[in-house]
Structure formats: structure tokens, C-alpha cells
Design a protein around this motif. Sequence first.
Motif, PDB file in Angstrom:
ATOM      1  N   THR A 179      41.341   2.444  11.696  1.00 53.89           N
ATOM      2  CA  THR A 179      41.616   0.968  11.472  1.00 53.89           C
ATOM      3  C   THR A 179      43.105   0.590  11.917  1.00 53.89           C
ATOM      4  OG1 THR A 179      40.192   1.139   9.467  1.00 53.89           O
ATOM      5  CG2 THR A 179      41.373  -0.770   9.704  1.00 53.89           C
ATOM      6  N   HIS A 182      38.398  12.192   5.093  1.00 56.28           N
ATOM      7  CA  HIS A 182      37.752  11.054   5.346  1.00 56.28           C
ATOM      8  C   HIS A 182      38.444   9.745   5.406  1.00 56.28           C
ATOM      9  CE1 HIS A 182      33.798   9.354   6.570  1.00 56.28           C
ATOM     10  NE2 HIS A 182      33.974   8.322   5.609  1.00 56.28           N
ATOM     11  N   TYR A 183      39.157   9.399   4.149  1.00 62.49           N
ATOM     12  CA  TYR A 183      39.832   8.082   4.005  1.00 62.49           C
ATOM     13  C   TYR A 183      40.904   8.035   5.137  1.00 62.49           C
ATOM     14  CZ  TYR A 183      42.377   4.548   1.732  1.00 62.49           C
ATOM     15  OH  TYR A 183      43.157   3.392   1.498  1.00 62.49           O
ATOM     16  N   GLY A 192      33.731   2.425  -1.187  1.00 58.47           N
ATOM     17  CA  GLY A 192      34.060   1.813   0.004  1.00 58.47           C
ATOM     18  C   GLY A 192      33.691   2.437   1.267  1.00 58.47           C
ATOM     19  N   TYR A 193      33.896   3.794   1.316  1.00 61.38           N
ATOM     20  CA  TYR A 193      33.815   4.455   2.603  1.00 61.38           C
ATOM     21  C   TYR A 193      32.685   5.530   2.519  1.00 61.38           C
ATOM     22  CZ  TYR A 193      37.918   1.947   3.025  1.00 61.38           C
ATOM     23  OH  TYR A 193      39.069   0.834   2.976  1.00 61.38           O
ATOM     24  N   LYS A 220      37.633   4.492  -2.895  1.00 58.93           N
ATOM     25  CA  LYS A 220      37.313   5.524  -1.720  1.00 58.93           C
ATOM     26  C   LYS A 220      35.956   5.956  -1.668  1.00 58.93           C
ATOM     27  CE  LYS A 220      42.132   7.000  -1.528  1.00 58.93           C
ATOM     28  NZ  LYS A 220      42.967   8.154  -1.646  1.00 58.93           N
ATOM     29  N   LEU A 226      39.771   7.173   8.554  1.00 58.13           N
ATOM     30  CA  LEU A 226      39.060   5.898   8.627  1.00 58.13           C
ATOM     31  C   LEU A 226      40.552   4.802   8.658  1.00 58.13           C
ATOM     32  CD1 LEU A 226      36.101   6.000   6.332  1.00 58.13           C
ATOM     33  CD2 LEU A 226      36.076   5.773   8.740  1.00 58.13           C
TER      34      LEU A 226
END
Length: 113
Positions: free
Chosen positions: A78, A70-71, A43-44, A40, A74
Motif C-alpha cells: 500500500t 501478511h499484514y 480487514g485483511y 488485521k 500488505l
Amino acid sequence: MGSIEKACISGFLCRLCSEMHRTVIHIYSDHGQRLCLVEKINGYLPITISPTDPLPKTICKTCLHRVEQHYSLLMRLTRMREERKYNLIKCKRRREGRNPSISSVESDEEVVS
């Protein structure tokens, strides 16, 4: 021997906010791995962590909550983008099936003849 009241308890430094905290989560611990913290964060977020870098390997609970939020955002964006893309394709195919183009009708007539 000194007393615990006089002891200096510094805590742990959070990798993300750089503040000291008494309670942190070790990013590479079993708990951190179950939460997929490395994936996480790397990657983000616009930072990269590795087990060999010299920076702290802990994050505070506040930052953990922010990373999770946040994850989650996102992932939701997506999913929405994928659903919208799927629906556009589905709608386009439906329109093409109801209103075949002239060229496809002409080619069908040529086969029948």
C-alpha cells in the motif's frame, strides 16, 4: 485423585489453522487488542470474527506470525502504491510546468494585450 501424567491436556483450538496448541493468544484479550488482531484478521483475511460467533477466539503463535507477515506485506504494498502514485503526479506536474501547452501560452498573451 489422578496424576497429572495421566491427565488429558487438550490445549486450545486455533481459529485460523484449526489445530490444538498449548500456547495461544486470545484475540480479544489485552494482548490481542494491542496487536490489533481483530482489525488485521477481519480487514485483511477472507474471514470475519466477532465476539459472539461460536468459533474459537484464540490463535496459535505460528498463525499470529503469519498474520503479522501478511499484514506487513500488505502495508508495504500500500505504501509503495501510494508513493508511486505521488511520484507519477509529481512527475506529471513537473512536465506540465516545463512544457506549458499552447493554449495556456495563448491565454497568457491575451491577458497581456
